[in-house]
Design an enzyme around this catalytic site. Structure first.
Site, mmCIF file in Angstrom:
data_model
loop_
_atom_site.group_PDB
_atom_site.id
_atom_site.type_symbol
_atom_site.label_atom_id
_atom_site.label_comp_id
_atom_site.label_asym_id
_atom_site.label_seq_id
_atom_site.Cartn_x
_atom_site.Cartn_y
_atom_site.Cartn_z
ATOM 1 N N ARG A 32 11.056 46.573 34.569
ATOM 2 C CA ARG A 32 10.682 46.940 33.201
ATOM 3 C C ARG A 32 10.727 48.442 32.971
ATOM 4 N NH1 ARG A 32 5.463 42.995 32.460
ATOM 5 N NH2 ARG A 32 6.567 41.011 32.557
ATOM 6 N N ARG A 36 7.991 49.849 27.185
ATOM 7 C CA ARG A 36 6.888 50.315 26.358
ATOM 8 C C ARG A 36 6.169 51.561 26.857
ATOM 9 N NH1 ARG A 36 3.100 45.293 26.013
ATOM 10 N NH2 ARG A 36 3.523 45.387 28.250
ATOM 11 N N ARG A 45 11.604 51.313 18.675
ATOM 12 C CA ARG A 45 11.108 50.023 18.212
ATOM 13 C C ARG A 45 10.485 50.148 16.822
ATOM 14 N NH1 ARG A 45 8.013 45.218 21.483
ATOM 15 N NH2 ARG A 45 7.701 43.865 19.681
ATOM 16 N N ASP A 82 15.962 39.682 27.930
ATOM 17 C CA ASP A 82 14.801 38.841 28.201
ATOM 18 C C ASP A 82 15.257 37.567 28.887
ATOM 19 O OD1 ASP A 82 12.621 36.644 27.203
ATOM 20 O OD2 ASP A 82 11.751 38.634 27.364
ATOM 21 N N TYR A 156 8.681 27.732 30.464
ATOM 22 C CA TYR A 156 8.596 28.172 29.068
ATOM 23 C C TYR A 156 9.183 27.126 28.127
ATOM 24 C CZ TYR A 156 7.273 32.947 30.404
ATOM 25 O OH TYR A 156 6.617 34.048 30.890
#
Length: 349
Positions: A32, A36, A45, A82, A156
Site C-alpha cells: 500500500r 492514503r 483524491r 484493488d 468477498y
C-alpha cells in the site's frame, strides 16, 4: 498476445532477489505504498473523487502508482488497483462506502454466478494504467502487478463485503463444497486472464494477496488456499515461464512451510505476526522471503522501529530477502518515519 521478453541488460535488484540472489542492502518496497499516508494522494483524491473512480481512470491510477517513487528510493512500484476488480469483471457490482469499505452486490449468499453478466472490459483500464506507468518507470525499478488469491476474493463475493471471520464463505464451503468450488474456479480463470494482461502490459512480477488465508482450518486451508494457488501458479508459468510470483498468505502461521512447498511460488511474503527467525528455520534455504515489519512499529518510530528492522534483517540475512511491511502501510504513518526506515536500510534519500 506474445509475452514480452524481460530485459536482462538492466539490473533490477528486487527482481534479482525474486530470482534467488541475495543483495545487501536488501531491496525494499511497502505494501500500500501508493495511498492514503501521502498528502499528494489525498490531494488527488479530493480532486478526482472516489477510490474506484481513480482505479478506473488510468492517468490518475498511474500518477498514484508513481507518487511514492518520486519521494522515496524504493526498488519496486506496485500497481494502484484493488483485488475486487476480478469480481467486478465477473459481473458483480462493486462500490466503496466511505468509512466502511467495499461492497459487492448481490452477494453470493443471495445469488449465483449465473445471475451475473461478465464484464471483462472492466480490466482494460487497469492494463492502460500499467502501460502508462511502465513508460515512466526507471529501468532499475521492478514493476509489481497483483491480484487477490481465489480464497480471499471468494470471501468477498460470498458475503458481499469484508468480514472478521469470513463465516459466510467458510459455511458455504462446508455446506456446499461443489458450489463453492465453482466460485473459486471462476475466480481462478478470470485472475489468470487478468494477471497475464498485466504482464503483457508491462509488469515484471506479480503478488497474490491472500489476506484472509488465516481464517481456515488446516484441511480447508489445503483445499481453498493451497490448491487454487498452486493451480494458478502452474497455469501462469505455463503461459509466462519467466514470470516471478510472490505469495502472501496472511495469517497462515504454521502452515507457511506447506504453502511454500506446495504452491510453487517464487517468494513468500510474511505478515507481521511471523517470527522471521522461525520462518528462516522452516522454509527452504533458497526461497526468497519478503517482509515483515509491523506497520505499527513504523508509526511508532524511534528505538522500536530500529530494533524491529535489525531483528528482521539479522534473521533473514542468510537468504534472499526483500524488505517490506507485514501488511499495508497505515494512513497515519509519518513520512519522516518512512525516510528513517530507508536510511536504516542503507537507501540514500
Amino acid at each position: 498476445m506474445d509475452p514480452k521478453p524481460l530485459d536482462q541488460s538492466v539490473d533490477k535488484p528486487l527482481l534479482a532477489v525474486l530470482g534467488g540472489e541475495r543483495r545487501d542492502p536488501p531491496p525494499v518496497w511497502m505494501m500500500r505504498q501508493a495511498g492514503r499516508y501521502l498528502p499528494e494522494y489525498r490531494a488527488l483524491r479530493a480532486d478526482k473523487g472516489g477510490f474506484l473512480d481513480m482505479v478506473y481512470d488510468p492517468p490518475s491510477a498511474a500518477e498514484i502508482t508513481l507518487q511514492p517513487l518520486r519521494r522515496f528510493p524504493l526498488d519496486a512500484a506496485i500497481l494502484f488497483s484493488d483485488i475486487l476488480i476480478v469480481p467486478h469483471a465477473l459481473g458483480q457490482e462493486l462500490s466503496f462506502v466511505a468509512g466502511e469499505g467495499p461492497r459487492l452486490a448481490p452477494p453470493l449468499t443471495d445469488a449465483s454466478l449465473g445471475d451475473f453478466q461478465p464484464r471483462m472490459d472492466r480490466l482494460q483500464p487497469i492494463y492502460e494504467t500499467v502501460r502508462r506507468v511502465k513508460a515512466e518507470l526507471a529501468p532499475s525499478t521492478t514493476f509489481l502487478g497483483f491480484a487477490g488469491s481465489p480464497w480471499t476474493v471468494a470471501t468477498y463475493m460470498v458475503a458481499g463485503e469484508g468480514s472478521r471471520e469470513q463465516a459466510d464463505a467458510r459455511q458455504l464451503a462446508y455446506r456446499d463444497p461443489g458450489r463453492f468450488a465453482a466460485i473459486v474456479e471462476a475466480i481462478e480463470n478470470t485472475t489468470l486472464t487478468y494477471l497475464l494482461g498485466q504482464v503483457d502490459a508491462g509488469v515484471d512480477a506479480v503478488q497474490l494477496f491472500d489476506s484472509w488465508a488465516g481464517s481456515l482450518a488446516p484441511r480447508e486451508f489445503e483445499r481453498w488456499v493451497i490448491a487454487p494457488t498452486a493451480r494458478l501458479v502452474e497455469r501462469l508459468r505455463a503461459e509466462r515461464p519467466q514470470l516471478k510470483i510472490i505469495g502472501f498468505p496472511k495469517g497462515a502461521g504454521g502452515k507457511l512451510a506447506a504453502y511454500a512447498r506446495e504452491t510453487g511460488v517464487d517468494a513468500l511474503g510474511l505478515d507481521e505476526t511471523v517470527d522471521p527467525a522461525w520462518a528462516h528455520s522452516v522454509l527452504p534455504d533458497s526461497l526468497p522471503v519478503q517482509g515483515n515489519l509491523d506497520p505499527l512499529s513504523l508509526i511508532a518510530g524511534g528505538e522500536p522501529l530500529k530494533n524491529a528492522i535489525r531483528n528482521i534483517c539479522d534473521a533473514l540475512a542468510g537468504r534472499p530477502h526483500i524488505f517490506n511491511l507485514g501488511h499495508g502501510i497505515q494512513q497515519t504513518t509519518p513520512i519522516a518515519h518512512v525516510e528513517t526506515l530507508l536510511r536504516l536500510l542503507g537507501k540514500p534519500l
